[in-house]
Structures are given as structure tokens and as C-alpha cells.
Design a protein around this motif. Structure first.
Motif, PDB file in Angstrom:
ATOM      1  N   GLU A 245       0.831  -1.211   0.000  1.00 11.00           N
ATOM      2  CA  GLU A 245       0.000   0.000   0.000  1.00 11.00           C
ATOM      3  C   GLU A 245       0.863   1.258   0.000  1.00 11.00           C
ATOM      4  O   GLU A 245       0.354   2.364  -0.248  1.00 11.00           O
ATOM      5  CB  GLU A 245      -0.921   0.000   1.225  1.00 11.00           C
ATOM      6  N   GLU A 246       2.147   1.097   0.294  1.00  7.40           N
ATOM      7  CA  GLU A 246       3.041   2.256   0.351  1.00  7.40           C
ATOM      8  C   GLU A 246       3.419   2.765  -1.036  1.00  7.40           C
ATOM      9  O   GLU A 246       4.141   3.764  -1.151  1.00  7.40           O
ATOM     10  CB  GLU A 246       4.307   1.902   1.151  1.00  7.40           C
ATOM     11  N   ARG A 247       2.943   2.106  -2.064  1.00  5.21           N
ATOM     12  CA  ARG A 247       3.178   2.576  -3.434  1.00  5.21           C
ATOM     13  C   ARG A 247       2.692   4.020  -3.585  1.00  5.21           C
ATOM     14  O   ARG A 247       3.367   4.857  -4.204  1.00  5.21           O
ATOM     15  CB  ARG A 247       2.449   1.651  -4.418  1.00  5.21           C
ATOM     16  N   SER A 248       1.512   4.312  -3.010  1.00  4.38           N
ATOM     17  CA  SER A 248       0.957   5.673  -3.103  1.00  4.38           C
ATOM     18  C   SER A 248       1.802   6.665  -2.298  1.00  4.38           C
ATOM     19  O   SER A 248       1.933   7.834  -2.679  1.00  4.38           O
ATOM     20  CB  SER A 248      -0.495   5.690  -2.612  1.00  4.38           C
ATOM     21  N   ASP A 249       2.405   6.199  -1.182  1.00  2.00           N
ATOM     22  CA  ASP A 249       3.304   7.073  -0.404  1.00  2.00           C
ATOM     23  C   ASP A 249       4.547   7.416  -1.205  1.00  2.00           C
ATOM     24  O   ASP A 249       5.026   8.548  -1.171  1.00  2.00           O
ATOM     25  CB  ASP A 249       3.693   6.386   0.913  1.00  2.00           C
ATOM     26  N   LEU A 250       5.068   6.419  -1.927  1.00  2.84           N
ATOM     27  CA  LEU A 250       6.234   6.673  -2.771  1.00  2.84           C
ATOM     28  C   LEU A 250       5.898   7.707  -3.836  1.00  2.84           C
ATOM     29  O   LEU A 250       6.676   8.644  -4.080  1.00  2.84           O
ATOM     30  CB  LEU A 250       6.707   5.369  -3.427  1.00  2.84           C
ATOM     31  N   ARG A 251       4.739   7.558  -4.467  1.00  2.00           N
ATOM     32  CA  ARG A 251       4.327   8.519  -5.489  1.00  2.00           C
ATOM     33  C   ARG A 251       4.209   9.925  -4.888  1.00  2.00           C
ATOM     34  O   ARG A 251       4.640  10.917  -5.483  1.00  2.00           O
ATOM     35  CB  ARG A 251       2.971   8.081  -6.088  1.00  2.00           C
TER      36      ARG A 251
ATOM     37  N   ILE B 251      18.266  13.605   1.072  1.00  2.00           N
ATOM     38  CA  ILE B 251      17.152  12.661   0.953  1.00  2.00           C
ATOM     39  C   ILE B 251      16.481  12.447   2.304  1.00  2.00           C
ATOM     40  O   ILE B 251      15.254  12.467   2.422  1.00  2.00           O
ATOM     41  CB  ILE B 251      17.666  11.313   0.375  1.00  2.00           C
ATOM     42  N   LEU B 252      17.299  12.259   3.350  1.00  2.00           N
ATOM     43  CA  LEU B 252      16.750  12.039   4.691  1.00  2.00           C
ATOM     44  C   LEU B 252      15.991  13.264   5.183  1.00  2.00           C
ATOM     45  O   LEU B 252      14.935  13.150   5.807  1.00  2.00           O
ATOM     46  CB  LEU B 252      17.872  11.684   5.670  1.00  2.00           C
ATOM     47  N   THR B 253      16.522  14.455   4.878  1.00  2.00           N
ATOM     48  CA  THR B 253      15.830  15.691   5.267  1.00  2.00           C
ATOM     49  C   THR B 253      14.491  15.808   4.539  1.00  2.00           C
ATOM     50  O   THR B 253      13.463  16.148   5.147  1.00  2.00           O
ATOM     51  CB  THR B 253      16.717  16.917   4.951  1.00  2.00           C
ATOM     52  N   ALA B 254      14.502  15.517   3.237  1.00  2.00           N
ATOM     53  CA  ALA B 254      13.262  15.589   2.451  1.00  2.00           C
ATOM     54  C   ALA B 254      12.233  14.581   2.957  1.00  2.00           C
ATOM     55  O   ALA B 254      11.026  14.873   3.019  1.00  2.00           O
ATOM     56  CB  ALA B 254      13.566  15.331   0.973  1.00  2.00           C
ATOM     57  N   TYR B 255      12.701  13.397   3.363  1.00  2.00           N
ATOM     58  CA  TYR B 255      11.792  12.356   3.865  1.00  2.00           C
ATOM     59  C   TYR B 255      11.209  12.769   5.222  1.00  2.00           C
ATOM     60  O   TYR B 255      10.014  12.565   5.499  1.00  2.00           O
ATOM     61  CB  TYR B 255      12.533  11.027   3.973  1.00  2.00           C
ATOM     62  N   THR B 256      12.041  13.371   6.065  1.00  2.00           N
ATOM     63  CA  THR B 256      11.556  13.877   7.361  1.00  2.00           C
ATOM     64  C   THR B 256      10.484  14.935   7.141  1.00  2.00           C
ATOM     65  O   THR B 256       9.425  14.922   7.792  1.00  2.00           O
ATOM     66  CB  THR B 256      12.728  14.462   8.179  1.00  2.00           C
ATOM     67  N   ASP B 257      10.753  15.849   6.222  1.00  4.06           N
ATOM     68  CA  ASP B 257       9.773  16.911   5.916  1.00  4.06           C
ATOM     69  C   ASP B 257       8.472  16.306   5.388  1.00  4.06           C
ATOM     70  O   ASP B 257       7.372  16.755   5.757  1.00  4.06           O
ATOM     71  CB  ASP B 257      10.359  17.881   4.877  1.00  4.06           C
ATOM     72  N   TYR B 258       8.585  15.290   4.556  1.00  2.99           N
ATOM     73  CA  TYR B 258       7.402  14.631   3.991  1.00  2.99           C
ATOM     74  C   TYR B 258       6.569  13.993   5.109  1.00  2.99           C
ATOM     75  O   TYR B 258       5.337  14.165   5.169  1.00  2.99           O
ATOM     76  CB  TYR B 258       7.836  13.566   2.975  1.00  2.99           C
ATOM     77  N   CYS B 259       7.237  13.256   5.995  1.00  6.26           N
ATOM     78  CA  CYS B 259       6.516  12.579   7.082  1.00  6.26           C
ATOM     79  C   CYS B 259       5.844  13.583   8.022  1.00  6.26           C
ATOM     80  O   CYS B 259       4.726  13.355   8.499  1.00  6.26           O
ATOM     81  CB  CYS B 259       7.466  11.675   7.866  1.00  6.26           C
TER      82      CYS B 259
ATOM     83  N   GLU C 247       6.462   5.121  13.596  1.00  5.24           N
ATOM     84  CA  GLU C 247       6.632   3.753  13.108  1.00  5.24           C
ATOM     85  C   GLU C 247       6.774   3.737  11.586  1.00  5.24           C
ATOM     86  O   GLU C 247       7.587   2.987  11.027  1.00  5.24           O
ATOM     87  CB  GLU C 247       5.432   2.907  13.533  1.00  5.24           C
ATOM     88  N   PHE C 248       6.005   4.585  10.906  1.00  2.00           N
ATOM     89  CA  PHE C 248       6.109   4.675   9.441  1.00  2.00           C
ATOM     90  C   PHE C 248       7.481   5.212   9.046  1.00  2.00           C
ATOM     91  O   PHE C 248       8.131   4.693   8.143  1.00  2.00           O
ATOM     92  CB  PHE C 248       5.003   5.581   8.885  1.00  2.00           C
ATOM     93  N   TYR C 249       7.918   6.252   9.748  1.00  4.48           N
ATOM     94  CA  TYR C 249       9.216   6.875   9.426  1.00  4.48           C
ATOM     95  C   TYR C 249      10.348   5.860   9.570  1.00  4.48           C
ATOM     96  O   TYR C 249      11.232   5.761   8.723  1.00  4.48           O
ATOM     97  CB  TYR C 249       9.463   8.067  10.352  1.00  4.48           C
ATOM     98  N   ASN C 250      10.329   5.079  10.652  1.00  2.63           N
ATOM     99  CA  ASN C 250      11.457   4.203  10.962  1.00  2.63           C
ATOM    100  C   ASN C 250      11.346   2.799  10.369  1.00  2.63           C
ATOM    101  O   ASN C 250      12.350   2.212   9.971  1.00  2.63           O
ATOM    102  CB  ASN C 250      11.613   4.075  12.489  1.00  2.63           C
ATOM    103  N   SER C 251      10.133   2.260  10.305  1.00  2.00           N
ATOM    104  CA  SER C 251      10.000   0.822  10.044  1.00  2.00           C
ATOM    105  C   SER C 251       9.260   0.466   8.759  1.00  2.00           C
ATOM    106  O   SER C 251       9.159  -0.706   8.422  1.00  2.00           O
ATOM    107  CB  SER C 251       9.282   0.147  11.228  1.00  2.00           C
TER     108      SER C 251
END
Length: 806
Positions: free
Chosen positions: A12-18, A37-45, A53-57
Motif C-alpha cells: 500500500e506504500e506505493r501511493s506514499d512513494l508517489r 534525501i533524509l531531510t526531504a523524507y523527514t519533511d514529507y513525514c 513507526e512509518f518513518y522508521n519501520s
């Protein structure tokens, strides 16, 4: 396809990737590195309120963690994933999330397009691929064993004994017949004619020496052994001869890798060593703290002293004193006529505290005396290396009365000269990088053309490729220097695949799984660096003088700043004043923290105080920057900056005096290949905070005997130091606990005795491997020579022409 990527696309994380990709589209950057990349991912979350749990696992979180680079081109997204150490995968994601796997060549073309967007390459570009040359040599399978090359090689060699014992034993027999010293035969003579006869005579000799007192000197029974076919070299007493022959007997009858290593480490085959360290001021007084010197000079001098000591010990144990064997170590450097009061203009200088270790300085040819009679930056040194090697060969042959047994290069320029010398003299070559600049300067290969006038990276990176592939073995101070950590690329790993647009593509620059790599950390010079608590070894006069210099001395042209309250806990650092060492970053960290200023003073020992006194561009820039930070944060009265040249005695005492004041040592480098000052501070008893980028990760165990810091996060760095200071205030024993653990860490792991014993064992093992394997390296060396003569030399000639016009 990558399991990491597949797991995201199949869930289901396909939509999160998009959604995440959509967020990236809005960024101005088209090339994102791991931190981006890590900064952008933190901002996204945070934006989409994703749980921790989503951010880490989550599968997406794991994919992001292992993604080293993201490149955006048109509507496509390219992921460079590093799922494991020394492994890389490249994928293209289209807008509809379809995935294509890319080759190394595709990736390098992509990077070229990023640089030359408006001037794409016409036609092909030179590809460098060293991979085929490693196809016929043993390679390590498991990444965790990278850097343990000699253990692997010994296992490989001993297994060969089982597979083809006759051929292998023939090789061992011929190897033992090979050894001489100045024309005198060692180990076995003509009375032993075959490997079977060798086995029989070993058993006979074991009975003979077993009947003698173990402490009986070799000279008293040498003629009986000679009659059996054994010359000097087995031991200095009956007991030692018996031990060595016992190991050989076991190796012949039931070989294993431990027995092989134990035997080879006793073979007397290394007597003359050359250590090449050429670009800087190389001397014993008045040279430390100069641009490009410091750590390397300390390392090589200490290595030379301890190698000579170990060679003498080995020679005595082998029973060679009666042959008047005199091991010799030469440090090969450059002679600098305008030596600024140092001995760098002296051809030959004995190394203090040794019997037969010398600094041999060879001048550069005078292409342009205005340059060649003065110090030349390591970034400008390349045009002079080939002629230096030619001239140095003659000098070395004269000083050593023959060829050396081992040549050890230091830094890129020293390693290239080591290659040229080893190639001409057919000698075992060892490489020690100290630092590979490619890892230190971001995008230095990709945008090399923009940096060429200042740094000449096209020459440096080509020289690196030449030397590291030509070397018989490579020493690194840490594992991560070779292949990094699970989340960071190693220095040597960065040479595996890269582009220098419009110059060449490297599709396989080095085989990381080759057994040529060995982790052998250096030690600390225990004569000068020892715990502050050993007061009986400290001179009161030195202590008082250093105390005044650090805290109270006024009206000195070499000291800037007067402390309002010298009794505050000192935060101390000592390094070259260049961008990578980042002392200006530490000053800014101190300036941004009012709480840290309240509790502590900042004391720096670094370079020069005035721009006009420096010949180095980076040092001049950092001097200006440091004064600006002092003024901007009004650090007057809270900082003291010493632009002093230190003797080793004073250098050691400075750490101890800071420890007397229960201070701390901070090493804030943006990247540190190893971290000799970290060892010096720790053995002196100073709680140490050191960069998490590089070698200190393996020296320090975080919060046990020191602390990691991220020098790019200044507020976080200040908080970590403050947290330690607060704990010390609450619990006075805490400072002593960390101090004691730091001292113990150095004494159990980082001594020169461990280093030199290991280095000599490596030299013998790789010498044995080269002889017995009959490995034909000529094709590799011809390929390397083509790279030298067709790429390196013409570019060096261009730089020389620029130098001639200065």
C-alpha cells in the motif's frame, strides 16, 4: 529489481512513494545526496503527519535509508541504492512508477548529462575498468572480512597445500633458498636439494637442537646445522631455532593458515625499507602545523622509529647479529632549499633515537627555481613526481647499497612515487592513503573542471587509481576507510565507480574484495603522549611554561585573545587551519551557545594568526573566517588562539595541561580519515569529542570512552558538550571515568608495537604470495602505465608549463 524497491511497489506504500516523489519535484535540487534525501523524507513525514513507526519501520523508510543518491532528470527519477556495504544498484522510476535497472555506464552517462546539460558529450568517452585484472586472483566473499586480507590470503595459500601439495611444497622450498643478505646465504644451503630432503632434514635438526640447552647461543652449534643444510636465520638460541623448525615441520606435514602465518612472520626477508612522504615540510623540528604536514609527518616519523626497532628485534631473534646485519629505514622526502630555518634543506638527517633510520631528501629539478626552491602545495606538486622518482632511485641505491625490500607510499603523491620506484626496481609496494581527497571535497570528480585551477583533481584522482591498483598491499587505519559503514560510502569505495566528465569514466576503479586491503591502525608516540596523571614523567618547567602560554601569557605575536576568566573549563582543539579540519565550525558552535560560553573557554592551537604569513589559500580563507566569527559573536575574552609551532614535547604537554584543568578535546573535522590527534588526546586523559564522519567512529566507543559529534549540526554539537559539562558538575567522578576509559582504549588497541609487527608480517606474506603464486601482473602494470603516460603525464606537463610562467 531491488528487494527494497519491490517491497514498496508491492504494498500500500506505493501511493506514499508517489506522493514523496511529487514532493521532491518541487525541490530546486536535481541531485540529492543522502543527507538531502533524509531531510526531504523527514519533511514529507511531518507534512503528512506520518507516525514514527512509518518513518522508521515502513518499507519506504527502509528504501530511503539505503538510498545514497536521487537524481531528477525530466520526468524520470533515478535511485542509487546501497543495500549492503560495497554494493550498489541503480534504478530509473518513470512517472507511472515503472522501474528499469541501469548499468554502471548508464549511471555515469546520466551524471555527465547533469554536468553538461547544454553541451552533451559527442561520441564515446574513455572507460577505465580494472575488474578483469582481478579475475584471476583470490577475492574475499563476505564484506565483513574486507580489510583482513592477509588472514584470507594465508587461508587461501594453506588450502593450496592440500589441493596440490607437491607443487606448493616445491614453491616453499624454492622460496626458502631465495634469501640472502649482502651475498650471504640464509636459511638453507646447497646440501638440501629437494622439498623431501628439506622435510627429512628439518626432523633431523629438531632432534639435534632438542638435545641442547634452550638458551644455548646459535653461534655454538651453527656449524653442525650448516652440515645438515641450515644457514643462519632460524633463531638466536637452540630454543628459538627449535620453535621455528617445529613450525616449519608442522606446515610441511599438516598445513593451516595460522601455522603458515606464524612461519612466514619469522622468515628474515625484510631488512631495508623506504617510506615515501614527499610533498610537505618533512623534518623533526619546526615543521608541524605547516600546510599539508602535521599528522602525516608525525605518523611517518613514529612509524620509521618503530619499524627500525622491530627490524632490529627480529634480526636478533633470527640469529643474524653474527653476520653484522644492520636493518635500515629511509624516509624519502623532498629537499627544500628555502627551508625557513628548518633542516628541510639538509640532504641526510638521522632520525632521533634510532641507530639506522634516516631522512633522505632529494631536491626537485629546477624547472622554475622560484617554485622548486620553495615549498609547493600538495595540490600543485604533480608535475615533479616522475623526475623526482628517477633522481630518488639513484640516491636510494647509493644509500642502501642495493634495492630496498619494501617501499611504503604515503598520501597520493608519495604513493605514485612508490609505484614508479617499485616498478623500476621490482620491489614490493605498500600504499597508505592517509586521506583520499575525493571523499573530502563534495562532487570533486563531477565538477572537476570548475575546481581544476585550484585543486588539479584530474591529476590526483588519476594518481590514486594508478597507485592503489599497482600496490601489492594497502594499509588503511580503519575498516570504514575502505568500505564505509552501512549508511556511508568508504573512501576507497568511492573510487569503484565515478565519472570525470569529458576526461574518463571509471566503471570499476578498485576491487574492494581484494585481499590486498588490510586494516592496521597507527599507534601513539608514548614518549611524548602519555597520561596527565604520570606527574613523575612531566617536567615542572615545561608544565609551567605551557600553562602560561595556554592561559595567561600576554604580548605575544603568536597568541590572539586574553581570557576574562582563565579558571573556566577549557574546550580545546588543535589542528591545521583548513576547511576540512573545521576549527572555524567549532568557533561558530561556541559562538552560537551562550550557555557554553558561560561554562567554558575555547582554546585553539592552529596555523598562523595573520593572512600575510600563510602561503596556503585555504589557510588564508580560514584565518579571515575565524576573525569574522570572533567579532560576529563577540568572543573576545572567551577565546584564545595560538598560532605557534610546537615541539613534540610541548604538543604532548599541552594535552596534559588541558587535562589538569579537567578540560575536553574536540575534533570537529568535516571528515577525518583516521584521527591521530584523537588518540593523542585520549592517551593524555582528555575526554574527547570527535567527528562521526570518518576514522574516529572506530577509535571511540560513543558515551563509553568518548563522544561522537556531527560537525555540520552546530547547535547539537554544543548541546552534547554542555550535557557532558553538566554531568561533570553534578558528578565530579564522571570526568575521571571517561578520561580513564579513553586511556585504556588507546593502550589496548593503538600502539606502534602492534602496528609494526603487523606491517612486517604483511610485507613477508605478500612477498611470499608474489613468489609462490607466479601471478602475472605484467598485464595490469602495462595498463597502469598506459594510464600514467596517456592521461597523467600530459596533464602534469600542462601544469608544469603554467608553473614555468609564474
Amino acid at each position: 529489481m531491488s528487494e527494497l524497491l519491490q517491497a514498496v511497489l508491492d504494498s500500500e506504500e506505493r501511493s506514499d512513494l508517489r506522493q514523496f516523489i511529487s514532493e521532491l519535484r518541487h525541490q530546486e535540487k536535481s541531485y540529492l545526496l543522502r543527507n538531502d534525501i533524509l531531510t526531504a523524507y523527514t519533511d514529507y513525514c511531518n507534512k503528512y503527519q506520518k507516525p514514527n513507526e512509518f518513518y522508521n519501520s515502513s518499507n519506504l523508510g527502509k528504501l530511503i535509508y539505503y538510498t545514497q543518491e536521487i537524481i531528477q532528470e525530466d520526468s524520470n527519477l533515478y535511485l542509487i541504492i546501497r543495500p549492503k556495504i560495497a554494493g550498489q544498484e541503480v534504478y530509473r522510476l518513470t512517472e507511472d512508477l515503472s522501474v528499469d535497472s541501469l548499468t554502471v555506464q548508464d549511471l555515469l552517462d546520466l551524471r555527465d548529462r547533469l554536468v553538461n546539460r547544454f553541451h552533451p558529450n559527442e561520441g564515446d568517452i574513455l572507460e577505465l575498468d580494472f575488474g578483469p585484472f582481478y579475475d584471476y586472483t583470490p577475492t574475499i566473499r563476505d564484506a565483513k572480512n574486507i580489510g583482513k586480507g592477509v588472514q584470507y590470503l594465508n587461508r587461501y595459500l594453506s588450502s593450496k597445500l592440500f589441493q596440490d601439495p607437491r607443487q606448493w611444497l616445491e614453491g616453499l622450498f624454492n622460496f626458502l633458498r631465495l634469501h640472502q643478505y649482502n651475498g650471504t646465504q640464509l636459511l638453507i644451503n646447497g646440501r638440501i636439494q629437494s622439498q623431501q630432503q628439506l622435510s627429512d632434514r628439518v626432523k633431523q635438526a629438531l632432534v639435534f637442537v632438542g638435545d641442547r640447552p634452550s638458551d644455548q647461543p646459535y653461534e655454538e652449534f651453527q656449524y653442525e646445522l650448516q652440515g645438515m643444510g641450515f644457514e643462519a636465520g632460524w633463531g638466536n638460541t637452540a630454543g628459538r631455532v627449535g620453535e621455528t623448525l617445529e613450525i616449519l615441520d608442522e606446515l610441511l606435514d599438516s598445513p593451516d593458515h595460522q601455522t603458515l602465518e606464524a612461519f612466514i612472520s619469522r622468515v628474515p626477508m625484510v631488512f631495508k625499507i623506504v617510506l615515501v612522504s614527499i610533498h610537505g615540510w618533512f623534518g623533526q623540528e619546526g615543521v608541524l602545523g605547516r600546510p599539508d604536514t602535521g599528522g602525516q609527518v608525525v605518523y611517518v616519523l613514529d612509524q620509521a622509529k618503530n619499524l627500525e626497532k622491530q627490524l632490529q628485534e627480529d634480526t636478533t631473534l633470527a640469529g643474524l647479529d653474527g653476520l653484522n646485519v644492520k636493518p635500515k629505514v629511509i624516509i624519502l622526502s623532498r629537499l627544500i632549499p628555502n627551508s625557513d630555518g628548518t633542516l628541510c634543506n639538509q640532504r641526510l638527517e638521522k632520525v632521533h633515537g634510532t641507530e639506522n633510520a634516516w631522512i633522505l631528501r632529494v631536491p626537485l629539478r629546477e624547472f622554475n627555481p622560484k617554485l622548486t626552491q620553495n615549498w609547493i602545495s600538495r595540490f600543485e606538486f604533480w608535475p615533479y613526481l616522475e623526475t623526482f622518482a628517477i633522481d630518488a632511485e639513484k640516491e636510494l641505491l647509493a644509500e642502501l647499497h642495493g634495492k630496498p625490500d619494501l617501499i611504503v607510499g604515503n598520501y597520493t603523491d608519495g604513493n605514485l612515487v612508490a609505484f614508479l620506484l617499485a616498478r623500476r626496481m621490482n620491489v614490493t609496494q605498500c600504499n597508505i592513503a592517509h586521506a583520499l581527497e575525493k571523499s573530502k571535497y563534495l562532487f570533486s570528480n563531477l565538477y572537476w573542471q570548475d575546481l581544476e585551477d585550484k585543486y588539479h583533481f584530474s591529476l590526483q584522482f588519476t594518481a590514486d587509481l594508478i597507485a592503489m591498483n599497482a600496490a601489492n598491499f594497502i594499509i588503511s587505519s580503519t575498516y570504514q576507510e575502505i568500505v564505509g559503514t552501512p549508511d556511508s560510502v568508504g573512501q576507497y569505495e568511492s573510487y569503484r565507480c565515478f565519472t570525470m566528465p569529458d576526461l574518463y569514466h571509471v566503471v570499476n576503479g578498485i576491487e574492494l574484495f581484494s585481499p590486498k586491503f588490510n586494516v592496521v591502525p597507527p599507534g601513539v608516540n608514548e614518549k611524548y603522549y602519555f597520561p596527565y596523571s604520570r606527574t613523575e614523567e612531566r617536567l615542572p618547567s615545561d608544565r609551567q611554561r605551557v600553562e602560561e602560554m595556554l592561559f595567561t601569557l600576554e604580548d605575544s605575536a603568536q597568541i590572539f585573545g586574553k581570557l576574562d576568566d582563565p579558571s573556566k573549563r577549557p574546550v580545546f582543539s588543535m589542528a591545521r587551519l583548513d576547511r576540512i579540519k573545521n576549527l572555524t565550525g567549532l568557533a561558530e558552535c561556541f559562538g552560537k551557545s551562550a550557555a557554553l560560553q558561560e561554562q567554558c573557554n575555547l582554546i585553539l592551537v592552529a596555523g598562523k594568526l595573520r593572512v600575510e604569513e600563510s602561503d596556503d589559500n585555504e589557510e588564508r580563507d580560514e584565518i579571515v573566517k575565524l576573525y569574522r566569527i570572533i567579532d560576529e559573536y563577540n568572543l573576545h575574552g572567551k577565546i584564545r588562539w595560538l598560532g605557534v609551532r610546537l615541539s613534540k614535547t610541548d604538543s604532548g604537554e599541552i594535552y596534559r595541561v588541558i587535562a589538569d584543568h579537567q578540560g575536553i578535546f574536540v575534533q570537529p573535522a568535516l571528515f577525518e580519515a583516521f584521527g591521530l590527534t584523537v588518540l593523542e588526546a585520549m592517551i593524555s586523559g582528555l575526554p574527547t569529542f570527535a567527528t562521526q564522519f570518518g576514522g574516529p567512529l572506530e577509535i571511540i566507543q560513543d558515551k563509553v570512552n568518548g563522544f561522537y559529534i556531527n560537525p555540520t549540526h552546530l547547535e547539537e554539537m554544543a548541546e552534547k558538550i554542555l550535557e557532558f559539562v553538566s554531568k561533570c558538575e553534578q558528578n565530579p567522578n564522571y570526568w575521571y571515568e571517561i578520561s580513564t576509559r579513553g586511556i585504556d582504549r588507546v593502550y589496548t588497541t593503538y600502539t606502534w608495537k602492534i602496528h609494526t609487527t603487523r606491517l612486517l608480517s604483511l610485507a613477508r606474506t605478500y612477498g611470499f604470495w608474489n613468489f609462490t603464486s607466479k601471478e602475472n601482473r605484467e598485464d595490469l602494470l602495462r595498463y597502469i602505465e598506459a594510464l600514467f603516460y596517456l592521461i597523467y603525464k600530459p596533464r602534469a606537463q600542462q601544469l608544469l608549463e603554467q608553473h614555468m610562467n609564474r
